[in-house]
Write an enzyme that holds these catalytic residues in place. Structure first.
Site, PDB file in Angstrom:
ATOM      1  N   LYS A   9       0.881  -1.186   0.000  1.00 21.21           N
ATOM      2  CA  LYS A   9       0.000   0.000   0.000  1.00 21.21           C
ATOM      3  C   LYS A   9       0.912   1.228   0.000  1.00 21.21           C
ATOM      4  O   LYS A   9       1.287   1.752   1.040  1.00 21.21           O
ATOM      5  CB  LYS A   9      -0.925  -0.033   1.217  1.00 21.21           C
ATOM      6  CG  LYS A   9      -2.072   0.961   1.121  1.00 21.21           C
ATOM      7  CD  LYS A   9      -3.166   0.631   2.108  1.00 21.21           C
ATOM      8  CE  LYS A   9      -4.152   1.754   2.297  1.00 21.21           C
ATOM      9  NZ  LYS A   9      -4.962   2.076   1.133  1.00 21.21           N
TER      10      LYS A   9
HETATM   11  N1  PXG Z   1      -7.858  -1.232  -2.757  1.00 24.94           N
HETATM   12  C1  PXG Z   1      -7.222  -0.051  -2.764  1.00 24.94           C
HETATM   13  C2  PXG Z   1      -6.449   0.349  -3.961  1.00 24.94           C
HETATM   14  C3  PXG Z   1      -7.291   0.772  -1.630  1.00 24.94           C
HETATM   15  O1  PXG Z   1      -6.653   1.941  -1.619  1.00 24.94           O
HETATM   16  C4  PXG Z   1      -8.717  -0.864  -0.572  1.00 24.94           C
HETATM   17  C5  PXG Z   1      -8.588  -1.652  -1.710  1.00 24.94           C
HETATM   18  C6  PXG Z   1      -9.488  -1.393   0.592  1.00 24.94           C
HETATM   19  O2  PXG Z   1      -8.638  -1.773   1.660  1.00 24.94           O
HETATM   20  P1  PXG Z   1      -9.082  -1.669   3.187  1.00 24.94           P
HETATM   21  O3  PXG Z   1      -7.934  -2.213   3.929  1.00 24.94           O
HETATM   22  O4  PXG Z   1      -9.324  -0.212   3.461  1.00 24.94           O
HETATM   23  O5  PXG Z   1     -10.308  -2.475   3.347  1.00 24.94           O
HETATM   24  C7  PXG Z   1      -8.048   0.371  -0.509  1.00 24.94           C
HETATM   25  C8  PXG Z   1      -8.142   1.229   0.701  1.00 24.94           C
HETATM   26  C9  PXG Z   1     -10.060   7.132   0.874  1.00 24.94           C
HETATM   27  C10 PXG Z   1      -9.646   5.831   1.477  1.00 24.94           C
HETATM   28  O6  PXG Z   1      -9.742   8.150   1.488  1.00 24.94           O
HETATM   29  C11 PXG Z   1      -9.113   4.821   0.685  1.00 24.94           C
HETATM   30  C12 PXG Z   1      -8.745   3.599   1.240  1.00 24.94           C
HETATM   31  C13 PXG Z   1      -8.896   3.413   2.571  1.00 24.94           C
HETATM   32  C14 PXG Z   1      -9.413   4.440   3.361  1.00 24.94           C
HETATM   33  C15 PXG Z   1      -9.792   5.657   2.810  1.00 24.94           C
HETATM   34  O7  PXG Z   1     -10.700   7.154  -0.175  1.00 24.94           O
HETATM   35  N2  PXG Z   1      -8.241   2.625   0.405  1.00 24.94           N
END
Ligand code: PXG
Length: 289
Positions: free
Chosen positions: A149
């Protein structure tokens, strides 16, 4: 607002990083987005494990132990007295010179922001979102491991622009082989013939914490769940579809590339898993105060 930055606490106005920070200059760094529900940090350990693994993959040394980091994140939530909110934890390569050479960065920079989050308007959770397939592809897993990430979100930003320009809320990103990877900030799930399916990390999906939670909850509810290769056909012909993420939580998808999905409204499996998720997040773990 109190923001942690490299060992000190700052206000929103005074928390600043250098123009020589390689996080800014090269997207050289890693981050986590974490939720606080009901004075509890949801799955902090899983988020920190992913953060430290992402950093290790980039040969980036986080200048705090995982235990110290966990305590600092808790302190940030306590200081801000945020019962329900969002934690953004960022680790950059730190200040260097204008070459990419990471050895010039003496020490990684760490900052923690605790704030509110609302990714989608509330009414969309009852109705479901529209997605399109983005022209922008997710980077191939064999070129860069999607489990990292990192601070490089340009593909995701471009895919989000693809969605917005066609009047959709979110974009499905395909990998270089044309299989579904994920969405711009969420993982994708479909329900087909009673089975819950989601792409594997090898197809370009981040190992989402919400995704993992939903797979667990499905197991507990007796819903058969599996990681599998998906194409757009699987979405168009799905009985139900939803996306998961820390920001989005569980968001039903009711339209994809102009096709109504299933009954065109959030389906029973999505609703059941959403209820189980909402119940879990409010009570799992220790309250911070
Ligand atoms: N794929 C990608 C590319 C992400 O960035 C997820 C999947 C989901 O992962 P989690 O661990 O959160 O279930 C993410 C997570 C935002 C924001 O501000 C984006 C994420 C998490 C929190 C907030 O849009 N991305």
């Amino acid at each position: 607002m109190q923001i942690f930055l490299d060992g000190e606490w700052y206000s929103r106005e005074t928390a600043k990083v250098s123009v020589f920070d390689h996080g800014l200059l090269y997207g050289d760094g890693v981050f986590e987005g974490i939720r606080v529900y009901n004075r509890r940090i949801f799955r902090l350990e899983a988020h920190l494990d992913r953060l430290y693994d992402s950093a290790r993959a980039l040969a980036l040394t986080i200048p705090m132990s995982l235990v110290e980091m966990a305590e600092t994140v808790r302190e940030a939530v306590r200081r801000n007295q945020k019962e329900d909110g969002y934690i953004r934890l960022v680790v950059t390569r730190g200040v260097g010179d204008l070459g990419i050479d990471p050895r010039k960065c003496a020490k990684a920079s760490v900052f923690i922001i605790v704030t509110d989050i609302s990714v989608y308007p509330r009414e969309l959770y009852a109705r479901g979102i529209k997605v399109i397939t983005a022209a922008t592809r997710q980077v191939a897993h064999d070129a860069f491991d999607s489990r990292v990430k990192s601070l490089n979100y340009l593909k995701n930003v471009l895919a989000k622009i693809d969605a917005q320009q066609s009047g959709a809320d979110e974009a499905i990103m395909l990998n270089s082989a044309g299989y579904i990877a994920e969405c711009t900030a969420d993982n994708l799930f479909v329900v087909r013939h009673g089975k819950l399916l989601t792409p594997a990390p090898q197809d370009g999906a981040l190992e989402g914490i919400t995704r993992g939670t939903v797979l667990e909850l499905a197991g507990e509810a007796g819903i058969h769940a599996a990681e599998t290769r998906l194409t757009r056909y699987d979405v168009y012909t799905a009985d139900e579809c939803f996306v998961t993420g820390t920001g989005a939580e569980l968001m039903p998808v009711t339209e994809a590339d102009g096709r109504l999905l299933g009954e065109g409204k959030p389906g029973p499996v999505t609703r059941k898993l959403t209820e189980a998720f909402q119940a879990l997040v409010r009570h799992e773990g220790q309250a911070l105060w």
